[in-house]
Scaffold this active site. Structure first.
Site, short mmCIF file in Angstrom:
data_model
loop_
_atom_site.label_atom_id
_atom_site.label_comp_id
_atom_site.label_asym_id
_atom_site.label_seq_id
_atom_site.Cartn_x
_atom_site.Cartn_y
_atom_site.Cartn_z
N ASN A 112 -27.49 27.89 23.68
CA ASN A 112 -26.31 27.46 24.44
C ASN A 112 -25.50 26.47 23.65
O ASN A 112 -26.02 25.68 22.87
CB ASN A 112 -26.73 26.88 25.80
CG ASN A 112 -26.93 25.38 25.77
OD1 ASN A 112 -25.97 24.61 25.85
ND2 ASN A 112 -28.18 24.93 25.62
N PHE A 116 -21.52 20.00 27.56
CA PHE A 116 -21.39 19.07 28.70
C PHE A 116 -20.25 19.47 29.64
O PHE A 116 -19.45 18.62 30.06
CB PHE A 116 -21.17 17.62 28.24
CG PHE A 116 -22.35 16.96 27.59
CD1 PHE A 116 -23.60 17.55 27.57
CD2 PHE A 116 -22.21 15.70 26.99
CE1 PHE A 116 -24.70 16.92 26.97
CE2 PHE A 116 -23.30 15.06 26.39
CZ PHE A 116 -24.54 15.68 26.37
N SER A 175 -28.03 16.17 22.67
CA SER A 175 -27.42 17.50 22.75
C SER A 175 -26.72 17.82 21.44
O SER A 175 -25.99 16.98 20.89
CB SER A 175 -26.39 17.55 23.88
OG SER A 175 -25.60 18.70 23.72
N ASN A 177 -24.35 19.89 21.12
CA ASN A 177 -23.07 20.54 21.41
C ASN A 177 -21.89 19.60 21.65
O ASN A 177 -20.80 20.06 21.97
CB ASN A 177 -23.24 21.47 22.61
CG ASN A 177 -24.29 22.52 22.33
OD1 ASN A 177 -24.31 23.11 21.25
ND2 ASN A 177 -25.20 22.73 23.26
N THR A 178 -22.11 18.29 21.53
CA THR A 178 -21.01 17.34 21.56
C THR A 178 -20.94 16.75 20.16
O THR A 178 -21.92 16.17 19.68
CB THR A 178 -21.28 16.24 22.62
OG1 THR A 178 -21.27 16.85 23.91
CG2 THR A 178 -20.22 15.14 22.57
N LYS A 213 -33.78 10.81 26.18
CA LYS A 213 -34.09 12.22 25.85
C LYS A 213 -33.80 12.48 24.38
O LYS A 213 -32.67 12.26 23.91
CB LYS A 213 -33.27 13.16 26.73
CG LYS A 213 -33.64 14.63 26.51
CD LYS A 213 -33.17 15.51 27.65
CE LYS A 213 -33.53 16.95 27.44
NZ LYS A 213 -33.09 17.81 28.53
N ASN A 242 -35.11 17.97 23.83
CA ASN A 242 -33.91 18.77 24.05
C ASN A 242 -34.01 20.08 23.23
O ASN A 242 -35.07 20.39 22.70
CB ASN A 242 -32.68 17.94 23.64
CG ASN A 242 -31.47 18.25 24.49
OD1 ASN A 242 -31.19 19.42 24.77
ND2 ASN A 242 -30.75 17.23 24.91
C1 LIG Z 1 -27.90 26.43 29.24
C2 LIG Z 1 -28.55 25.11 28.98
C3 LIG Z 1 -27.87 23.94 29.25
C4 LIG Z 1 -28.47 22.71 29.01
N1 LIG Z 1 -27.79 21.57 29.32
C5 LIG Z 1 -28.38 20.37 29.13
C6 LIG Z 1 -27.72 19.17 29.49
O1 LIG Z 1 -26.60 19.18 30.00
N2 LIG Z 1 -28.35 18.00 29.27
C7 LIG Z 1 -29.63 17.93 28.73
O2 LIG Z 1 -30.17 16.84 28.57
N3 LIG Z 1 -30.28 19.06 28.40
C8 LIG Z 1 -29.70 20.26 28.59
N4 LIG Z 1 -30.37 21.40 28.25
C9 LIG Z 1 -31.70 21.29 27.61
C10 LIG Z 1 -32.85 21.45 28.62
O3 LIG Z 1 -32.82 20.43 29.58
C11 LIG Z 1 -34.22 21.42 27.88
O4 LIG Z 1 -34.39 20.14 27.31
C12 LIG Z 1 -34.30 22.46 26.76
O5 LIG Z 1 -33.66 23.66 27.13
C13 LIG Z 1 -35.74 22.77 26.37
O6 LIG Z 1 -36.47 23.26 27.48
P1 LIG Z 1 -36.68 24.84 27.78
O7 LIG Z 1 -37.20 25.46 26.52
O8 LIG Z 1 -37.65 24.87 28.93
O9 LIG Z 1 -35.36 25.38 28.15
C14 LIG Z 1 -29.79 22.65 28.48
C15 LIG Z 1 -30.47 23.83 28.21
C16 LIG Z 1 -29.88 25.06 28.45
C17 LIG Z 1 -30.65 26.32 28.15
#
Ligand SMILES: Cc1cc2nc3c(=O)[nH]c(=O)nc-3n(C[C@H](O)[C@H](O)[C@H](O)COP(=O)(O)O)c2cc1C
Length: 340
Positions: A112, A116, A175, A177-178, A213, A242
């Site tokens: 992704n 934000f 993140s 992405n910022t 985080k 993350n």
């Molecule tokens: C589509 C998407 C959007 C996410 N947006 C955020 C976010 O806004 N803030 C954040 O701290 N983590 C965000 N994450 C990261 C997740 O909270 C998590 O830390 C990460 O995906 C690893 O866990 P997973 O393998 O179970 O997905 C996002 C993940 C995905 C897939």
């Protein structure tokens, strides 16, 4: 039911469209949840007390799924022990251009680059005012247009506005992405950011746990710095991890998309980070473990590595809400094996 019937249909459509569709189904047709999904497990032995908060079970929803605090009630009803909303920024922002969310089916993963996208902290606050008893984490970040030198201010605004409505805070500097956000993970800016927020926190009558985080891509030296910073600023703990920038061992056609990778390819690394932090800090602070939990075994490995609680995102998409029960069931099995 989810994997054999619902997922094959959902996975035929664009991932972001499916996300909003699922939201509106869960929100507007709660009886469908009752009809098609198993009843969540409620059991005293699943309860956990961490950072002074009482969790009904240790399986939470990770940030990014319910960014705007629209669905926390329904998600809690699916069985999650806690729901982390956000990442929220002071002002609403559209995020990156679409398409920005990609399934990597062969790898049980997602990439992704949402950036934000959120309606801003005020909209979330209005919804959180209606919360009755869901344990909520408030994940906060900075607006894209805010330069890093002024980032502290964005976090302060979100912290202050959300304070009465969340149970714990998460400072998201990880993140990918910022632009330049991850630079805030460096020792000096991070100490300043966390120190400022913790100072505001301790001035409150009832301070709330603040967690940091972190990215899975930090080196051992950077992780040792994180331990020092957590101790120095006296924040409550860490969320690890993350999404990753690594693209090791992927097979899916979307593997070269830009953004953060989550899901199965992250399982091992995020567990390594949890173990490293736990061992090197002598378990000095609690850790929430997240990254590639797709089975009960993955969850147990994170808990055994030193996590006190865990969170799901990509595993929830691939395995469905049944995964929450599977993990809690396994924890109950283990609890009954322990001497009383
Ligand atoms: C589509 C998407 C959007 C996410 N947006 C955020 C976010 O806004 N803030 C954040 O701290 N983590 C965000 N994450 C990261 C997740 O909270 C998590 O830390 C990460 O995906 C690893 O866990 P997973 O393998 O179970 O997905 C996002 C993940 C995905 C897939």
């Amino acid at each position: 039911m989810y994997k054999s019937l619902i997922r094959p249909i959902l996975f035929k459509f664009d991932p972001e469209e499916v996300h909003y569709f699922t939201f509106s189904m869960l929100k507007n047709f709660p009886f469908l949840t009752k009809l098609f999904l198993p009843k969540p497990i409620v059991d005293k032995r699943l309860e956990r007390e961490v950072f002074g908060l009482k969790f009904k079970n240790p399986v939470g929803l990770a940030a990014g799924f319910d960014k705007n605090a629209v669905l926390f009630e329904e998600l809690s009803n699916l069985g999650f022990g806690f729901v982390e909303i956000g990442t929220l920024t002071p002002k609403g922002q559209p995020g990156n251009e679409k398409t920005r969310l990609f399934r990597l089916k062969e790898d049980s993963a997602i990439i992704n680059r949402m950036g934000f996208n959120n309606e801003g902290v005020d909209a979330a606050v209005e919804r959180l005012k209606k919360n009755k008893n869901v344990l909520i984490g408030g994940n906060i970040g900075k607006n894209k247009v805010t330069p890093n030198e002024e980032a502290v201010n964005d976090y302060k605004i979100c912290f202050e506005k959300l304070f009465p409505y969340v149970d714990y805070f998460v400072v998201n500097v990880s993140s990918p992405n910022t632009p330049n956000l991850r630079e805030l993970q460096d020792k000096e800016p991070l100490t300043q950011l966390l120190g400022t927020l913790q100072q505001m926190n301790t001035e409150k009558a009832n301070p709330k746990p603040i967690l940091l985080k972190i990215a899975p891509d930090l080196s051992d030296d950077q992780l040792l710095d994180i331990i020092d910073i957590v101790k120095e600023t006296k924040i409550a703990g860490v969320i690890a991890t993350n999404t990753t920038l690594s693209r090791e061992g992927l097979n899916s056609k979307n593997k070269s998309e830009m953004g953060g990778l989550s899901g199965k390819p992250l399982t091992k690394r995020s567990t390594e980070v949890i173990r490293f932090l736990s061992e090197k800090s002598n378990r000095a602070f609690p850790i929430i473990g997240v990254g590639g939990i797709h089975t009960a075994k993955d969850a147990i490995e994170k808990l055994d590595a030193g996590a006190s609680l865990i969170q799901l995102y990509t595993g929830f998409i691939y395995e469905g809400p049944e995964l929450i029960n599977e993990i809690n069931q396994e924890l109950l099995k283990r609890a009954s094996r322990l001497p009383r």
